[in-house]
Write an enzyme that holds these catalytic residues in place. Structure first.
Site, PDB file in Angstrom:
ATOM      1  N   GLU A 114     -15.092  51.324 -44.458  1.00  0.00           N
ATOM      2  CA  GLU A 114     -14.255  52.286 -45.178  1.00  0.00           C
ATOM      3  C   GLU A 114     -13.515  53.196 -44.211  1.00  0.00           C
ATOM      4  O   GLU A 114     -12.401  53.649 -44.459  1.00  0.00           O
ATOM      5  CB  GLU A 114     -15.121  53.123 -46.120  1.00  0.00           C
ATOM      6  CG  GLU A 114     -14.361  54.137 -46.955  1.00  0.00           C
ATOM      7  CD  GLU A 114     -15.254  54.858 -47.953  1.00  0.00           C
ATOM      8  OE1 GLU A 114     -14.999  56.050 -48.201  1.00  0.00           O
ATOM      9  OE2 GLU A 114     -16.194  54.230 -48.474  1.00  0.00           O
ATOM     10  N   ARG A 129     -10.733  52.620 -53.057  1.00  0.00           N
ATOM     11  CA  ARG A 129     -10.466  53.113 -51.699  1.00  0.00           C
ATOM     12  C   ARG A 129      -9.159  52.561 -51.140  1.00  0.00           C
ATOM     13  O   ARG A 129      -9.004  52.374 -49.935  1.00  0.00           O
ATOM     14  CB  ARG A 129     -11.619  52.786 -50.738  1.00  0.00           C
ATOM     15  CG  ARG A 129     -12.957  53.347 -51.152  1.00  0.00           C
ATOM     16  CD  ARG A 129     -12.949  54.887 -51.213  1.00  0.00           C
ATOM     17  NE  ARG A 129     -14.254  55.373 -51.665  1.00  0.00           N
ATOM     18  CZ  ARG A 129     -14.558  55.603 -52.944  1.00  0.00           C
ATOM     19  NH1 ARG A 129     -13.646  55.425 -53.882  1.00  0.00           N
ATOM     20  NH2 ARG A 129     -15.748  56.029 -53.287  1.00  0.00           N
ATOM     21  N   SER A 187     -19.717  58.034 -45.762  1.00  0.00           N
ATOM     22  CA  SER A 187     -19.928  56.603 -46.005  1.00  0.00           C
ATOM     23  C   SER A 187     -19.059  55.774 -45.060  1.00  0.00           C
ATOM     24  O   SER A 187     -17.839  55.911 -45.058  1.00  0.00           O
ATOM     25  CB  SER A 187     -19.590  56.254 -47.452  1.00  0.00           C
ATOM     26  OG  SER A 187     -20.418  56.968 -48.338  1.00  0.00           O
TER      27      SER A 187
END
Length: 338
Positions: free
Chosen positions: A334, A164, A238
């Protein structure tokens, strides 16, 4: 015609549905619009935020600067033997490009089906799901350099991809605006079915040699079953990253919690499922005020209609503290926080 708007509501431009406002707002439909935009010295000196699909962002306050909505479109490809180079404009909807590739029998993107957002955000975040990351299929991207007004090309080796992460979130943050992405696909590739619930779902359908379309359909089915639709319940998918730990630390944790969901992350590290950690702390399906976690997936935070960005952020802090207290692991958000 380039039109810079003032004091614009962002409620319809972020998947959480947060009613923040932008001081300035402009939509970019052509690369040349970027050159015109930054010739305006007043505009060029503003804080800048680039927005694609708005599916990975949480506004906790108004944005006192220029929000740039990227709408650059277009999909094209070339084929050399079995190799496919597919290029898509940064404003294309990510899943539209996945479905385009699947329809043409180009393998590589099928495990990334139904991820929300735009193409331009994909290399910034190094998006990933079900055993595939963007870096696995990334060939290059073009990007507008704000300081010089030039279009530059970045290849995979230039991008410092990690879980990520990319150079566009780190050293080059705020310096470039991605305008297109080229993917390295194939017309003759083996599908990846060994991560998560894909194989189990295929077996339940009595599919033993799946096509890329069947893999994409199964991935989409799993995501729909687990995740709420942002058009009906505000969310950003998420909210937390899956923590990655050195194997020695992970092994000690697994001795205490042998049922913990985990995956190999290379030869030296183990990835733990953040959703499992959160669920074990009692947060799955919990509602606090106007926010909460999704009933089918504790990793997803939702806006039940009137939550502020700060309310969702504060709720996420409670989850982080809870997981830290129980497991000694600090979850990392995230979603980009503004």
């Amino acid at each position: 015609m380039l039109h810079v708007q003032h004091n614009v509501s962002l409620k319809n431009y972020n998947s959480f549905g947060i009613n923040a406002r932008a001081k300035y707002f402009v939509e970019i439909n052509y690369e040349s619009d970027l050159i015109k935009l930054f010739k305006n010295q007043e505009i060029a000196q503003q804080p800048i935020l680039v927005l694609g699909g708005g599916s990975n962002i949480l506004f906790t306050q108004n944005f006192e600067g220029l929000l740039i909505k990227i709408n650059l479109k277009g999909i094209a490809y070339t084929i050399d033997n079995y190799e496919v180079k597919l290029t898509a404009g940064a404003g294309e909807v990510w899943n539209d490009v996945v479905q385009y590739a699947v329809a043409h029998n180009f393998a590589g993107l099928e495990n990334l089906a139904l991820i929300p957002g735009s193409v331009g955000a994909s290399p910034i975040q190094n998006i990933g799901a079900y055993g595939t990351e963007l870096k696995d299929v990334f060939e290059s991207c073009t990007a507008f350099e704000i300081k010089t007004g030039q279009i530059k090309t970045f290849f995979k080796a230039d991008c410092a991809f990690a879980y990520r992460e990319s150079i566009f979130k780190q050293a080059f943050k705020g310096q470039y605006i991605i305008t297109s992405v080229t993917f390295n696909l194939s017309v003759n590739a083996a599908v990846n079915t060994h991560y998560g619930a894909i194989l189990q779902q295929l077996q339940s359908l009595n599919i033993h040699q799946p096509t890329i379309k069947e893999v994409a359909d199964v991935v989409a089915h799993i995501r729909v079953a687990k995740l709420p639709n942002p058009s009906t319940i505000g969310n950003a998918g998420s909210f937390f990253k899956n923590p990655i730990l050195p194997k020695s630390i992970a092994q000690n944790l697994l001795l205490q919690f042998p049922d913990a969901v985990h995956f190999d992350a290379g030869t030296t590290h183990t990835k733990l499922a953040a959703g499992w950690l959160i669920e074990q702390c009692g947060w799955k399906g919990k509602v606090v005020g106007n926010t909460g976690t999704w009933k089918n997936q504790a990793l997803v935070l939702v806006n039940y209609g009137n939550a502020s960005g700060k309310e969702i952020y504060d709720f996420s802090t409670l989850i982080i503290q809870s997981v830290q207290q129980k497991f000694g692991i600090t979850l990392e958000r995230e979603v980009n926080i503004i």
